[in-house]
Write an enzyme that holds these catalytic residues in place. Structure first.
Site, short mmCIF file in Angstrom:
data_model
loop_
_atom_site.label_atom_id
_atom_site.label_comp_id
_atom_site.label_asym_id
_atom_site.label_seq_id
_atom_site.Cartn_x
_atom_site.Cartn_y
_atom_site.Cartn_z
N ASP A 16 5.39 -0.02 17.09
CA ASP A 16 5.87 0.38 15.77
C ASP A 16 4.71 0.26 14.78
O ASP A 16 4.63 -0.68 13.99
CB ASP A 16 7.04 -0.53 15.36
CG ASP A 16 7.82 0.01 14.17
OD1 ASP A 16 7.71 1.22 13.90
OD2 ASP A 16 8.53 -0.78 13.52
N GLU B 62 8.47 11.06 11.15
CA GLU B 62 9.66 11.04 10.30
C GLU B 62 9.70 12.17 9.28
O GLU B 62 8.69 12.51 8.66
CB GLU B 62 9.75 9.69 9.58
CG GLU B 62 11.08 9.45 8.90
CD GLU B 62 11.45 7.98 8.87
OE1 GLU B 62 12.46 7.66 8.23
OE2 GLU B 62 10.75 7.16 9.50
N LYS C 98 12.02 12.02 13.61
CA LYS C 98 12.73 10.83 13.15
C LYS C 98 13.50 11.17 11.87
O LYS C 98 12.94 11.68 10.90
CB LYS C 98 11.69 9.74 12.87
CG LYS C 98 12.21 8.31 12.97
CD LYS C 98 11.03 7.35 12.94
CE LYS C 98 11.47 5.92 12.97
NZ LYS C 98 10.31 5.02 12.82
N THR D 284 17.10 7.05 12.94
CA THR D 284 16.64 5.74 12.49
C THR D 284 17.55 5.19 11.40
O THR D 284 18.51 5.85 10.97
CB THR D 284 15.19 5.83 12.01
OG1 THR D 284 14.68 4.52 11.75
CG2 THR D 284 15.05 6.68 10.77
N PHE E 112 18.72 -1.09 13.99
CA PHE E 112 17.84 -2.10 13.41
C PHE E 112 18.41 -3.49 13.63
O PHE E 112 19.60 -3.72 13.43
CB PHE E 112 17.66 -1.84 11.92
CG PHE E 112 16.62 -0.78 11.62
CD1 PHE E 112 16.44 0.31 12.45
CD2 PHE E 112 15.83 -0.87 10.49
CE1 PHE E 112 15.49 1.27 12.19
CE2 PHE E 112 14.87 0.09 10.21
CZ PHE E 112 14.70 1.17 11.06
#
Length: 327
Positions: free
Chosen positions: A25, A104, A140, A164, A186
């Site tokens: 990440d 993203e 994303k 996400t 998450f």
């Protein structure tokens, strides 16, 4: 997965790689080279951090040259340069990792299905212009209703997506129904919320973020959903170890290094138990909005995450504008 040499002292990162695909990440090339993950994920915050390091100044310079050659209207230049930077960093990462890069879509498009689809296709086109095929890219997108519907269209057209900022069972159900390639539930941000609300210091066994991912994982496996579950947003190595065996885990360089400095094996802690606390029902838009609304943590964290990514996108654009004005 890593090949472990029998008789060698194994560290916990090596042990983890035997059970779970590891995803870095980060946008930091040096960390990726050192830690050798399968895939990598980026977001506006990580792109901003990577640009601030100065390691990608050449990409900004190249983007400025390219945008002048394209002769774009001034109101389109900043967005185009931002996309060039995201794709440029992604391309550099793909020169190292054997798998995929997650790039993203602008968080400010999180509530616009059609604009999200358009931006995703623009990013794919940019990657392909650099010779990167779409099978190495995950687009994303924030797990809003609009984002999930955009992903449904993109998946049908052969563009795989990473949904996400996922915090609720409603989001997980809708993503599964949409047939998205991968979700990123998450962990740490869920724990943060409950810790702030209750004052409780959680262990890995009762961490609400860990339990959320386990519930979603079992729901997917019990119902034969093909969507990949990739735990994200970790605060400590205990959360990671507690999710050993999850399809994938995306982990920051600091925590990957911490795992590599710890000796010992890891036993898978997440399994397909063929049962789930989540009921399988086809979720409609009103049903999604109501069920998600009933989870105060998920509502707050989704909104907070979108705002934070949007703010970092605007900070990046400010850097681009300053550079354009200095030419």
């Amino acid at each position: 997965m890593n090949i472990w040499r029998k008789g060698a002292v194994m560290n916990k990162l090596e042990a983890l790689k035997r059970h779970t695909i590891i995803v870095a990440d980060t946008g930091d090339i040096d960390s990726i080279k050192e830690l050798k993950p399968e895939d990598a994920t980026t977001n506006p915050s990580l792109i901003l951090k990577a640009m601030a390091s100065g390691k990608y100044n050449y990409l900004l310079d190249d983007a400025l040259v390219k945008v002048e050659k394209e002769n774009l209207p001034s109101d389109m230049k900043v967005s185009y340069i931002s996309d060039l930077l995201a794709v440029g960093i992604g391309k550099e990462i793909l020169n190292i990792v054997p798998g995929r890069i997650s790039t993203e879509v602008d968080a400010r498009l999180s509530f616009d299905t059609q604009k999200t689809i358009r931006k995703a296709k623009e990013l794919i086109d940019l990657y392909e212009s650099y010779g990167v095929t779409k099978d190495r890219i995950l687009i994303k997108i924030a797990s809003t209703w609009e984002g999930i519907q955009a992903a449904k269209v993109l998946e049908a057209e052969g563009v795989n997506c990473n949904l996400t900022l996922l915090f609720s069972t409603a989001q997980a159900k809708a993503c599964a129904d949409a047939g998205v390639y991968l979700i990123s539930p998450f962990v740490g941000r869920i724990m943060d919320w409950y810790k702030a609300k209750t004052g409780t210091t959680f262990t890995a066994e009762n961490d609400p973020g860990v339990l959320s991912v386990k519930n979603i994982y079992n729901f997917y496996k019990s119902n034969n959903y093909k969507t990949v579950v990739m735990g994200a947003s970790f605060r400590n190595v205990d959360e990671i170890i507690a999710l050993t065996g999850c399809d994938r885990l995306t982990i920051s360089p600091d925590l990957l290094k911490a795992l590599s400095n710890m000796d010992g094996d890891i036993i898978p802690a997440i399994r397909d138990l063929n049962n789930t606390a989540i009921t399988k029902t086809e979720i409609t838009e009103p049903g999604f909005r109501w069920e998600h609304n009933q989870d105060a943590m998920a509502v707050e964290k989704l909104s907070e995450g979108i705002r934070a990514f949007a703010q970092d996108q605007e900070k990046l654009e400010k850097i681009i504008i300053e550079k354009l004005n200095s030419i």
